[in-house]
Design an enzyme around this catalytic site. Structure first.
Site, PDB file in Angstrom:
ATOM      1  N   ASP A   1       0.957  -1.261   0.168  1.00 50.10           N
ATOM      2  CA  ASP A   1       0.041   0.017  -0.004  1.00 50.10           C
ATOM      3  C   ASP A   1       0.751   1.206   0.019  1.00 50.10           C
ATOM      4  O   ASP A   1       0.911   1.927   0.936  1.00 50.10           O
ATOM      5  CB  ASP A   1      -0.990   0.094   1.244  1.00 50.10           C
TER       6      ASP A   1
ATOM      7  N   ASP B   1       6.764   1.165   1.920  1.00 51.04           N
ATOM      8  CA  ASP B   1       6.478   0.241   0.710  1.00 51.04           C
ATOM      9  C   ASP B   1       7.294   0.313  -0.329  1.00 51.04           C
ATOM     10  O   ASP B   1       7.845  -0.472  -0.902  1.00 51.04           O
ATOM     11  CB  ASP B   1       5.085   0.181   0.345  1.00 51.04           C
TER      12      ASP B   1
ATOM     13  N   ASN C   1      -2.295   2.739   3.578  1.00 50.43           N
ATOM     14  CA  ASN C   1      -1.736   4.009   3.729  1.00 50.43           C
ATOM     15  C   ASN C   1      -2.458   5.330   2.944  1.00 50.43           C
ATOM     16  O   ASN C   1      -2.696   6.456   3.469  1.00 50.43           O
ATOM     17  CB  ASN C   1      -0.385   4.240   3.263  1.00 50.43           C
TER      18      ASN C   1
ATOM     19  N   THR D   1       2.846  -6.098   2.626  1.00 47.74           N
ATOM     20  CA  THR D   1       3.137  -4.757   3.384  1.00 47.74           C
ATOM     21  C   THR D   1       2.130  -3.942   3.715  1.00 47.74           C
ATOM     22  O   THR D   1       2.512  -2.735   3.988  1.00 47.74           O
ATOM     23  CB  THR D   1       4.474  -4.241   2.882  1.00 47.74           C
TER      24      THR D   1
ATOM     25  N   PHE E   1      -0.900  -0.616  12.358  1.00 44.02           N
ATOM     26  CA  PHE E   1      -1.937  -0.069  11.276  1.00 44.02           C
ATOM     27  C   PHE E   1      -2.374  -1.163  10.232  1.00 44.02           C
ATOM     28  O   PHE E   1      -3.542  -1.314  10.330  1.00 44.02           O
ATOM     29  CB  PHE E   1      -1.128   0.974  10.284  1.00 44.02           C
ATOM     30  N   ASN E   2      -1.439  -2.250   9.827  1.00 43.22           N
ATOM     31  CA  ASN E   2      -1.894  -2.959   8.832  1.00 43.22           C
ATOM     32  C   ASN E   2      -2.812  -4.083   9.258  1.00 43.22           C
ATOM     33  O   ASN E   2      -3.889  -4.357   8.667  1.00 43.22           O
ATOM     34  CB  ASN E   2      -0.705  -3.711   8.224  1.00 43.22           C
TER      35      ASN E   2
ATOM     36  N   HIS F   1       9.655   0.036   8.150  1.00 45.12           N
ATOM     37  CA  HIS F   1       8.867  -0.989   8.294  1.00 45.12           C
ATOM     38  C   HIS F   1       9.055  -2.232   7.304  1.00 45.12           C
ATOM     39  O   HIS F   1       9.516  -3.429   7.391  1.00 45.12           O
ATOM     40  CB  HIS F   1       7.624  -0.755   8.720  1.00 45.12           C
ATOM     41  N   ASP F   2       8.440  -1.813   6.352  1.00 50.89           N
ATOM     42  CA  ASP F   2       8.300  -2.766   5.097  1.00 50.89           C
ATOM     43  C   ASP F   2       9.547  -3.448   4.548  1.00 50.89           C
ATOM     44  O   ASP F   2       9.343  -4.449   4.129  1.00 50.89           O
ATOM     45  CB  ASP F   2       7.266  -2.266   3.837  1.00 50.89           C
TER      46      ASP F   2
HETATM   47  O1  RIB Z   1       2.224   0.009  10.753  1.00 57.16           O
HETATM   48  C1  RIB Z   1       3.206   0.184   9.534  1.00 57.16           C
HETATM   49  C2  RIB Z   1       2.638  -0.308   8.509  1.00 57.16           C
HETATM   50  O2  RIB Z   1       1.451   0.393   8.071  1.00 57.16           O
HETATM   51  C3  RIB Z   1       3.648  -0.259   7.187  1.00 57.16           C
HETATM   52  O3  RIB Z   1       3.406  -1.340   6.106  1.00 57.16           O
HETATM   53  C4  RIB Z   1       3.219   1.084   6.665  1.00 57.16           C
HETATM   54  O4  RIB Z   1       3.504   1.418   5.368  1.00 57.16           O
HETATM   55  C5  RIB Z   1       1.798   1.116   6.695  1.00 57.16           C
HETATM   56  O5  RIB Z   1       1.240   0.238   5.789  1.00 57.16           O
HETATM   57 CA    CA Z   2       2.774  -0.651   3.944  1.00 56.79          CA
END
Ligand code: RIB
Ligand code: CA
Length: 312
Positions: free
Chosen positions: A8, A13, A37, A122, A163-164, A237-238
């Site tokens: 996303d 990403d 996102n 991701t 979040f994801n 993160h990703d």
């Molecule tokens: O919490 C972080 C994640 O949420 C990452 O993948 C960021 O790109 C969002 O998608």
């Molecule tokens: Ca992401």
């Protein structure tokens, strides 16, 4: 190693895609997108902009779900901006992408591959859950699902959730209950996997085809993370999920049972990781607990240098 990235984009990403495409050890069979996102339309355009920037319009791209299975869509402009990739101008998408839905593309690519495929989600897990519901045999055919998402102790979008997972907890529950071999790369390690502002300044000094665009993007992302979370840099993160494919030792994992809370008033989207094995439930994921940040940074810099066309 054959991989598929479901994403996303989103700044981190983007770095995951760059790292994968810069690594000859990985064959990127496709990039699929999901709302997260930003809206499904924006993440779809952003993924193709990224691939156009690095001249990889050859990589199949397919658009996926525009909304979670049950929940209302949630976006994150406070972190990624209105475009989903605020901070610099990317080229317009140089190709239309595949017709048809990402879920169908994921299924046919995984089932059609002679070599088992590693799936790297991701973003929210909506596409992955739909694919697993449509073709449950994927769980046995996939090499692994190496996902960025969840946390054992950390959180971001709420005090309880990442979040994801929070965006589509029902999808996450389907994935964690699918029986597929899962590596959960969660916030406990990814919040530490940061490029500092000095690192970003170094990237900007390279002034290469990719680094000159990526540096301002990462500066925007780092500033947003400093404002919201007080971080001193950009948590990628990703990209850490992809880095694990390249150098597994970049994270240390431990087998645990993970279940996803979907009903809690305050705990929606919590990945409940059984750290001490007290639940009696069998382990269903390798959960990342430690990260080698210098190694991660080295992998990122090597990849960006390669994409800039600079000598290794
Ligand atoms: O919490 C972080 C994640 O949420 C990452 O993948 C960021 O790109 C969002 O998608
Ligand atoms: Ca992401």
């Amino acid at each position: 190693m054959k991989i598929l990235i479901d994403c996303d984009p989103g700044h981190d990403d983007m770095v995951a895609i760059l790292l994968a495409c810069a690594s000859p050890e990985l064959e990127v069979l496709g990039v699929t997108t999901v709302a997260g996102n930003q809206t499904g339309e924006k993440t779809w355009g952003n993924a193709r902009r990224i691939l156009t920037l690095i001249g990889r319009q050859d990589i199949p791209a397919a658009r996926g779900a525009d909304r979670p299975l049950l929940r209302e869509p949630i976006v994150a402009p406070e972190i990624h901006g209105v475009s989903g990739l605020d901070g610099a101008e990317l080229p317009a998408p140089g190709f239309p992408g595949l017709p048809g839905h990402a879920v169908d593309f994921l299924i046919r690519t995984i089932l059609g591959s002679r070599e088992p495929v590693t799936l790297v989600p991701t973003g929210p897990l909506t596409n992955v859950a739909l694919a697993l519901r449509q073709a449950p045999e994927l769980a046995q055919r996939l090499q692994r699902i190496v996902l960025m998402g969840g946390a054992v102790r950390d959180s971001n979008v709420t005090p309880a959730a990442e979040f994801n997972i929070y965006v589509d907890p029902e999808a996450a529950r389907i994935v964690f209950e699918s029986g597929a071999p899962i590596v959960m790369v969660g916030l406990d390690v990814t919040n530490r996997a940061r490029l500092s502002f000095a690192d970003i300044d170094e990237l900007a000094s390279w002034n290469g085809k990719v680094s000159r665009v990526l540096a301002p993007l990462l500066r925007f992302f780092a500033r947003a993370n400093r404002e919201v979370f007080g971080f001193d840099g950009a948590p990628l993160h990703d990209a850490l999920a992809v880095a694990h494919l390249l150098r597994p030792e970049v994270i240390r994992t431990r087998a645990m049972n993970v279940v996803v809370e979907t009903a809690g008033e305050y705990t929606r989207g919590r990945t409940v990781a059984d750290v001490y094995g007290v639940s009696g439930r069998p382990a269903n994921a390798e959960v990342a607990e430690e990260v080698d940040v210098p190694l991660f940074r080295e992998l990122l810099f090597r990849a960006i240098r390669a994409l800039d066309g600079a000598p290794a």
